[in-house]
Design an enzyme around this catalytic site. Structure first.
Site, short mmCIF file in Angstrom:
data_model
loop_
_atom_site.label_atom_id
_atom_site.label_comp_id
_atom_site.label_asym_id
_atom_site.label_seq_id
_atom_site.Cartn_x
_atom_site.Cartn_y
_atom_site.Cartn_z
CB CYS A 1 -1.55 -0.24 0.83
SG CYS A 1 -2.46 1.08 1.47
CD GLU B 1 -1.70 -1.57 -5.13
OE1 GLU B 1 -0.95 -1.49 -6.26
OE2 GLU B 1 -1.08 -1.75 -4.01
#
Length: 224
Positions: free
Chosen positions: A2, A105
């Protein structure tokens, strides 16, 4: 991993959401492209109440020789927390929550990578599980830093990336923050992939790839 996320709500909304009685953030502003090595909002428990403050994203262990290691420690794998010297002690003593309302993402599509934003279906704030530590330089200056814990992807994320941030269930947030709870084994059990049915994903502009960009246009859905 992340490596980018958003927290676009007001300070007041954060204070209410986390029952925080105090904040040490002097100049709060929404973040549409929060990135490693930046100061980010975080929630810790003081023993009597929740407190909202800022931590630099990228963990620097208290025993580190210098703070350069931080850029390499933006994430910590849930599965191996109790095996790593940098994290084991922190699981029982220095846990935090990183408030978020979306994370980014990149999904591989042929020869390209399409940035995606992952949010809750209700558009609400969610809690990414984190660990923090306090490092001191030779002159005695303190640096408070954090890492975001990751886990295996749920069914929504599996086609995008092989990791996702640990998002705590709302009913588990108090247990995670409780400074009186030092039972690492039970705490690790909270670090599971979040329910994909409560999440959704949509494409956004490639402009999010540049950390200098931090405007509300970044969270708008990209048109095909």
């Amino acid at each position: 991993m992340c490596g980018r996320y958003t927290i676009t709500v007001t300070m007041e909304e954060l204070m209410v959401r986390y029952f925080a009685n105090d904040s040490t953030i002097v100049h709060y502003a929404p973040k549409y492209n929060a990135a490693p090595m930046q100061q980010i909002p975080a929630v810790i428990n003081t023993g009597s109440s929740n407190k909202l403050g800022e931590l630099r994203w990228g963990l620097v262990p208290s025993w580190a020789k210098d703070d350069k290691i931080g850029s390499k420690m933006i994430n910590a794998r849930a599965e191996s927390l109790l095996e790593k010297a940098s994290f084991k002690r922190l699981v029982s003593s220095r846990r935090c929550i990183i408030p978020s309302d979306g994370f980014y993402e990149w999904k591989v599509q042929g020869s390209n990578k399409q940035p995606m934003r992952i949010v809750m279906r209700d558009g609400g704030i969610f809690s990414m599980a984190g660990l923090y530590d306090i490092w001191m330089d030779p002159k005695g200056n303190k640096l408070s830093t954090c890492t975001i814990i990751t886990t295996t992807p749920n069914d929504l994320m599996v086609e995008i990336h092989n990791r996702m941030p640990v998002i705590l269930k709302p009913e588990d947030e108090t247990e995670w923050l409780d400074r009186g709870n030092q039972d690492s084994t039970s705490l690790i059990k909270l670090l599971k992939p979040y329910d994909q049915n409560k999440m959704r994903v949509y494409p956004v502009s490639t402009a999010v790839g540049n950390v200098r960009n931090d405007t509300k246009e970044l969270i708008e859905e990209a048109q095909a």
